[in-house]
Design an enzyme around this catalytic site. Structure first.
Site, PDB file in Angstrom:
ATOM      1  N   ASN A  67      47.876  39.271  74.105  1.00 29.33           N
ATOM      2  CA  ASN A  67      47.966  37.653  73.898  1.00 29.33           C
ATOM      3  C   ASN A  67      47.018  37.617  72.425  1.00 29.33           C
ATOM      4  OD1 ASN A  67      48.252  35.354  73.711  1.00 29.33           O
ATOM      5  ND2 ASN A  67      46.966  34.401  75.567  1.00 29.33           N
ATOM      6  N   TRP A  68      47.475  36.620  71.266  1.00 25.36           N
ATOM      7  CA  TRP A  68      46.483  36.956  70.278  1.00 25.36           C
ATOM      8  C   TRP A  68      46.538  35.419  69.818  1.00 25.36           C
ATOM      9  CZ3 TRP A  68      50.831  39.995  66.419  1.00 25.36           C
ATOM     10  CH2 TRP A  68      50.114  41.395  66.635  1.00 25.36           C
ATOM     11  N   LYS A  69      46.516  34.905  70.778  1.00 25.81           N
ATOM     12  CA  LYS A  69      45.929  33.513  70.978  1.00 25.81           C
ATOM     13  C   LYS A  69      46.254  32.592  69.791  1.00 25.81           C
ATOM     14  CE  LYS A  69      43.233  34.992  75.034  1.00 25.81           C
ATOM     15  NZ  LYS A  69      42.798  34.675  76.047  1.00 25.81           N
TER      16      LYS A  69
ATOM     17  N   HIS B  42      49.181  29.868  80.996  1.00 30.47           N
ATOM     18  CA  HIS B  42      48.166  30.427  80.859  1.00 30.47           C
ATOM     19  C   HIS B  42      47.052  29.260  81.076  1.00 30.47           C
ATOM     20  CE1 HIS B  42      44.406  32.546  79.240  1.00 30.47           C
ATOM     21  NE2 HIS B  42      45.078  33.693  78.934  1.00 30.47           N
TER      22      HIS B  42
ATOM     23  N   GLU C   6      44.390  29.064  79.918  1.00 32.82           N
ATOM     24  CA  GLU C   6      43.813  27.885  78.257  1.00 32.82           C
ATOM     25  C   GLU C   6      45.127  26.818  78.391  1.00 32.82           C
ATOM     26  OE1 GLU C   6      43.562  31.477  76.072  1.00 32.82           O
ATOM     27  OE2 GLU C   6      42.042  32.331  76.810  1.00 32.82           O
TER      28      GLU C   6
ATOM     29  N   GLU D 225      44.974  36.889  86.023  1.00 33.02           N
ATOM     30  CA  GLU D 225      44.141  37.003  84.929  1.00 33.02           C
ATOM     31  C   GLU D 225      42.620  35.432  85.900  1.00 33.02           C
ATOM     32  OE1 GLU D 225      45.338  37.201  80.564  1.00 33.02           O
ATOM     33  OE2 GLU D 225      45.710  35.618  81.403  1.00 33.02           O
TER      34      GLU D 225
ATOM     35  N   GLY E 192      37.924  36.744  78.902  1.00 29.64           N
ATOM     36  CA  GLY E 192      36.723  35.940  77.284  1.00 29.64           C
ATOM     37  C   GLY E 192      35.427  36.473  77.692  1.00 29.64           C
TER      38      GLY E 192
ATOM     39  N   SER F  49      38.965  40.148  79.786  1.00 29.83           N
ATOM     40  CA  SER F  49      38.439  41.306  79.892  1.00 29.83           C
ATOM     41  C   SER F  49      39.079  42.464  79.610  1.00 29.83           C
ATOM     42  CB  SER F  49      37.282  41.451  80.564  1.00 29.83           C
ATOM     43  OG  SER F  49      36.200  39.777  79.734  1.00 29.83           O
TER      44      SER F  49
ATOM     45  N   GLY G 244      43.773  39.388  75.531  1.00 31.86           N
ATOM     46  CA  GLY G 244      43.466  38.698  74.646  1.00 31.86           C
ATOM     47  C   GLY G 244      42.549  40.091  73.262  1.00 31.86           C
ATOM     48  N   GLY G 245      41.563  39.982  73.157  1.00 33.17           N
ATOM     49  CA  GLY G 245      40.052  40.507  72.197  1.00 33.17           C
ATOM     50  C   GLY G 245      40.812  41.906  72.165  1.00 33.17           C
TER      51      GLY G 245
HETATM   52  P1  13P Z   1      40.773  37.965  77.276  1.00 32.55           P
HETATM   53  O1  13P Z   1      41.680  40.208  77.354  1.00 32.55           O
HETATM   54  O2  13P Z   1      40.070  38.076  76.055  1.00 32.55           O
HETATM   55  O3  13P Z   1      39.796  38.418  77.749  1.00 32.55           O
HETATM   56  O4  13P Z   1      42.201  37.930  76.994  1.00 32.55           O
HETATM   57  C1  13P Z   1      42.323  37.525  78.302  1.00 32.55           C
HETATM   58  C2  13P Z   1      43.648  36.609  78.333  1.00 32.55           C
HETATM   59  O5  13P Z   1      43.443  35.482  78.327  1.00 32.55           O
HETATM   60  C3  13P Z   1      45.049  37.808  77.947  1.00 32.55           C
HETATM   61  O6  13P Z   1      45.806  36.005  78.504  1.00 32.55           O
END
Ligand code: 13P
Length: 256
Positions: free
Chosen positions: A9-11, A94, A96, A166, A172, A213, A234-235
């Site tokens: 997920n590249w946000k 999600h 966010e 999640e 993050g 994470s 994500g990251g």
């Molecule tokens: P991180 O892997 O950066 O913690 O993000 C997780 C996430 O929100 C994936 O949708």
């Protein structure tokens, strides 16, 4: 056997050109891991370019959201039907989006139904906050999110649904839920909720990812858990080497 699914997920990272350049490097690195479903979720802006670049690679594209209406005066929104032919998956719910865009359980449910009606596969994200976690409300809250998201979705449609657990406090932050804890919530709460709603067959076939994470250093531990079928990352999905390691470790842990 549930096919493991690793989704990046590249946000709000990687613009259109950058995302295309990235997948051109990523695709050959992931090519041999055909036992793992490999998915990238770029911004809407990059969806078309990435989809074109990944054609005939076996790597799939996800969008990061979709509206539930087919069209209308919804400034800034993208309808499920507009994504058909470009993506196979769409991330909804999600944390966010729930936090910053006020996405509610009811909206998540409407989005899931619209996606399924258009032949797209929702990745439905659920997870509790730190306060809920500390108050011992994780099971009831997450179970409730799952029930609400799936209201009116048929057992047959569940073949196209992926759920991502999640915990918000692990996103993050570098603070990940222990593999055992994540497996317990995924198995005893989420899969058990599916069992209550749909019976054993659906519960046993539905794929449930962990997210929060996830990185190469902890991937093997997560993927070695029996109820964790993949990761929403994500990251660590923003770098070719790390993404490749995640997929390689998933393949190793699941023996595919
Ligand atoms: P991180 O892997 O950066 O913690 O993000 C997780 C996430 O929100 C994936 O949708």
């Amino acid at each position: 056997m549930r096919t493991p699914i690793i989704a990046g997920n590249w946000k709000m990272f990687k613009g259109a050109d950058e995302a295309v350049d990235f997948v051109k490097e990523l695709a050959p690195a992931l090519e041999s891991y055909t036992g793992v479903e490999r998915v990238v979720a770029p911004t809407f802006l990059a969806v078309k370019g990435v989809a074109d670049a990944l054609k005939s690679t076996g790597i799939k594209v996800a969008a990061q959201n979709a509206h539930w209406e087919d069209s209308g005066a919804f400034t800034s929104q993208v309808a499920a039907g507009m994504l058909v032919g470009l993506v196979e998956y769409v991330i909804i719910g999600h944390s966010e989006c729930r936090e910053y865009l006020q996405e509610t359980d009811e909206m998540v449910n409407k989005k899931a139904k619209s996606l399924l009606a258009h032949g797209l596969k929702p990745i439905i994200a659920v997870g509790e906050s730190l306060e809920q976690n500390e108050a011992g409300q994780t099971e009831s809250f997450v179970g409730g999110q799952v029930r609400a998201a799936l209201e009116g979705i048929t057992p047959a449609q569940m073949a196209d649904v992926v759920i991502a657990y999640e915990p918000i406090w692990a996103i993050g932050t570098g603070k990940s839920a222990s593999a055992e804890l994540a497996n317990a919530i995924i198995g005893d709460t989420i899969r058990q909720t599916l069992r209550d709603l749909y019976g054993d067959e659906v519960a046993d076939q539905t794929r449930i990812q962990y997210g929060g994470s996830v990185k190469p250093e902890n991937m093997l531990e997560y993927m070695s858990q029996p109820d964790i079928d993949g990761a929403l990352v994500g990251g660590a999905s923003l770098k070719v080497d790390a993404f490749t390691d995640l997929v390689r470790l998933a393949a190793q842990a699941k023996g595919v």
